[in-house]
Design a protein around this motif. Structure first.
Motif, PDB file in Angstrom:
ATOM      1  N   GLY A   1      28.211  38.401 -47.770  1.00 29.39           N
ATOM      2  CA  GLY A   1      27.967  36.934 -47.597  1.00 29.39           C
ATOM      3  C   GLY A   1      28.956  36.094 -48.408  1.00 29.39           C
ATOM      4  N   PHE A   2      30.148  36.651 -48.649  1.00 29.52           N
ATOM      5  CA  PHE A   2      31.066  35.582 -49.239  1.00 29.52           C
ATOM      6  C   PHE A   2      31.804  34.691 -48.285  1.00 29.52           C
ATOM      7  CE2 PHE A   2      35.720  34.829 -50.056  1.00 29.52           C
ATOM      8  CZ  PHE A   2      35.486  34.198 -51.298  1.00 29.52           C
ATOM      9  N   LYS A   3      32.008  35.175 -46.759  1.00 27.34           N
ATOM     10  CA  LYS A   3      32.300  34.266 -45.867  1.00 27.34           C
ATOM     11  C   LYS A   3      31.343  33.134 -45.735  1.00 27.34           C
ATOM     12  CE  LYS A   3      34.081  34.351 -41.024  1.00 27.34           C
ATOM     13  NZ  LYS A   3      33.481  33.292 -40.492  1.00 27.34           N
ATOM     14  N   ALA A   4      30.099  33.502 -45.526  1.00 21.47           N
ATOM     15  CA  ALA A   4      29.176  32.452 -45.427  1.00 21.47           C
ATOM     16  C   ALA A   4      29.094  31.402 -46.359  1.00 21.47           C
ATOM     17  CB  ALA A   4      27.692  32.916 -45.373  1.00 21.47           C
ATOM     18  N   VAL A   5      29.370  31.746 -47.566  1.00 22.63           N
ATOM     19  CA  VAL A   5      29.627  30.634 -48.781  1.00 22.63           C
ATOM     20  C   VAL A   5      30.701  30.031 -48.453  1.00 22.63           C
ATOM     21  CG1 VAL A   5      30.118  30.423 -51.164  1.00 22.63           C
ATOM     22  CG2 VAL A   5      28.325  32.074 -50.650  1.00 22.63           C
ATOM     23  N   ASN A   6      31.947  30.342 -48.202  1.00 24.42           N
ATOM     24  CA  ASN A   6      32.956  29.468 -47.798  1.00 24.42           C
ATOM     25  C   ASN A   6      32.712  28.566 -46.718  1.00 24.42           C
ATOM     26  OD1 ASN A   6      35.350  29.748 -49.529  1.00 24.42           O
ATOM     27  ND2 ASN A   6      35.828  31.988 -48.492  1.00 24.42           N
TER      28      ASN A   6
ATOM     29  N   VAL B   1      25.903  35.622 -53.566  1.00 27.48           N
ATOM     30  CA  VAL B   1      26.395  36.276 -52.940  1.00 27.48           C
ATOM     31  C   VAL B   1      25.836  37.813 -53.283  1.00 27.48           C
ATOM     32  CG1 VAL B   1      28.885  35.267 -52.516  1.00 27.48           C
ATOM     33  CG2 VAL B   1      28.175  36.933 -54.584  1.00 27.48           C
ATOM     34  N   GLY B   2      26.079  38.767 -52.120  1.00 26.98           N
ATOM     35  CA  GLY B   2      25.582  40.118 -52.211  1.00 26.98           C
ATOM     36  C   GLY B   2      26.794  41.078 -52.731  1.00 26.98           C
ATOM     37  N   ALA B   3      26.572  42.080 -52.799  1.00 26.16           N
ATOM     38  CA  ALA B   3      27.626  43.305 -53.337  1.00 26.16           C
ATOM     39  C   ALA B   3      27.187  44.793 -52.865  1.00 26.16           C
ATOM     40  CB  ALA B   3      27.604  43.287 -54.960  1.00 26.16           C
TER      41      ALA B   3
ATOM     42  N   ALA C   1      20.600  39.311 -46.397  1.00 19.20           N
ATOM     43  CA  ALA C   1      20.826  37.907 -46.566  1.00 19.20           C
ATOM     44  C   ALA C   1      22.192  37.400 -45.616  1.00 19.20           C
ATOM     45  CB  ALA C   1      21.317  37.665 -47.790  1.00 19.20           C
ATOM     46  N   GLY C   2      23.012  36.720 -46.286  1.00 23.88           N
ATOM     47  CA  GLY C   2      24.261  36.150 -45.297  1.00 23.88           C
ATOM     48  C   GLY C   2      25.099  37.383 -45.283  1.00 23.88           C
TER      49      GLY C   2
ATOM     50  N   GLY D   1      31.152  41.319 -39.089  1.00 18.55           N
ATOM     51  CA  GLY D   1      31.111  42.556 -38.682  1.00 18.55           C
ATOM     52  C   GLY D   1      30.418  43.437 -39.539  1.00 18.55           C
ATOM     53  N   ARG D   2      30.021  42.968 -40.801  1.00 19.23           N
ATOM     54  CA  ARG D   2      29.567  43.951 -41.808  1.00 19.23           C
ATOM     55  C   ARG D   2      28.198  43.425 -42.410  1.00 19.23           C
ATOM     56  NH1 ARG D   2      34.684  43.992 -45.897  1.00 19.23           N
ATOM     57  NH2 ARG D   2      36.118  44.996 -44.580  1.00 19.23           N
ATOM     58  N   PRO D   3      27.260  44.432 -42.637  1.00 18.85           N
ATOM     59  CA  PRO D   3      25.813  43.845 -43.333  1.00 18.85           C
ATOM     60  C   PRO D   3      26.081  43.479 -44.624  1.00 18.85           C
ATOM     61  CG  PRO D   3      26.030  46.194 -43.410  1.00 18.85           C
ATOM     62  CD  PRO D   3      27.270  45.779 -42.571  1.00 18.85           C
ATOM     63  N   GLY D   4      25.294  42.554 -45.213  1.00 18.09           N
ATOM     64  CA  GLY D   4      25.647  41.955 -46.365  1.00 18.09           C
ATOM     65  C   GLY D   4      23.904  41.923 -47.184  1.00 18.09           C
ATOM     66  N   THR D   5      23.817  41.859 -48.447  1.00 20.64           N
ATOM     67  CA  THR D   5      22.664  41.941 -49.178  1.00 20.64           C
ATOM     68  C   THR D   5      22.794  40.939 -50.348  1.00 20.64           C
ATOM     69  OG1 THR D   5      22.928  43.493 -50.998  1.00 20.64           O
ATOM     70  CG2 THR D   5      21.997  44.301 -48.758  1.00 20.64           C
TER      71      THR D   5
END
Length: 222
Positions: free
Chosen positions: A69-74, A149-151, A204-205, A209-213
């Motif tokens: 979800g880091f890209k979504a934060v940006n 953010v997720g990890a 979450a976000g 191309g990758r799932p995130g939580t």
């Protein structure tokens, strides 16, 4: 005698100047080995310290983590928010390792981080990863709002690999990387080869191309 004292007195400022210069140079070198956003070690410095841990301790967990979800934060909140997320992750990583005297953490680049932790008993690895995931996925404060953010976290334990070339840091990083992406494909959380299944949070976000939580707890960033 007086001449000797005079010579010594004349030499003291010069010696003091060299000492200050040496200290300044050491600090410059140290700063060059630190990531400017988080204060964590850079890749090369991390790998050197992690290799020393592996040489000295029988049980060392090598951990890799990638933010979800880091890209979504940006994209949604701007690059300043992305920088805040990186800083918060660095602080969370330090917080999670505060009880481990023999540990080193680094930022490998972008939103990828690593840690090497000497454990007194391998059974402690799940608790380490669970605590790390909880710290990193806690909300951080930016511009008056809580963001998350997720990890996805993967780990490898040195004692699970026979002595020899397999105990090299590169081999453990490869295993940790495989576990990290297995966790990511399963929706995030943490995973290591001995675990039955990844422990994941809520969806979450997502990165491209990758799932995130992410999960919801606490964290504040400057």
């Amino acid at each position: 005698m007086s001449e000797s004292l005079a010579a010594l007195a004349a030499a003291l400022p010069l010696a003091s100047g060299w000492s200050i210069h040496t200290l300044w140079m050491r600090r410059r070198i140290e700063a060059g080995r630190r990531d400017p956003l988080t204060g964590l070690w850079t890749r090369d410095a991390f790998e050197q310290s992690a290799a020393r841990l592996l040489a000295r301790h029988p049980y060392v967990a090598v951990v890799l983590l990638d933010l979800d979800g880091f890209k979504a934060v940006n994209d949604n909140h701007g690059h300043a928010a992305g920088d805040a997320a990186i800083r918060a992750t660095g602080a969370s990583l330090n917080d999670a390792l505060v009880g481990h005297r023999r540990a080193v953490a680094g930022r490998l680049g972008g939103d990828e981080f690593a840690a090497a932790v000497a454990l007194s008993d391998p059974i402690a690895l799940p608790w380490l990863l669970r605590g790390l995931h909880g710290e990193i996925t806690a909300p951080f404060r930016h511009a008056g709002r809580d963001l998350t953010v997720g990890a996805s976290i993967g780990a490898a334990l040195s004692s699970d690999i026979p002595w020899g070339t397999g105990r090299e840091l590169s081999a453990l990083l490869r295993l940790a990387d495989e576990a990290m992406y297995a966790a990511k494909r399963s929706g995030g959380g943490w995973l290591y080869p001995g675990a039955i299944a990844p422990a994941a949070g809520t969806t979450a976000g997502r990165r491209t191309g990758r799932p995130g939580t992410h999960t919801t707890q606490r964290r504040e960033a400057a």
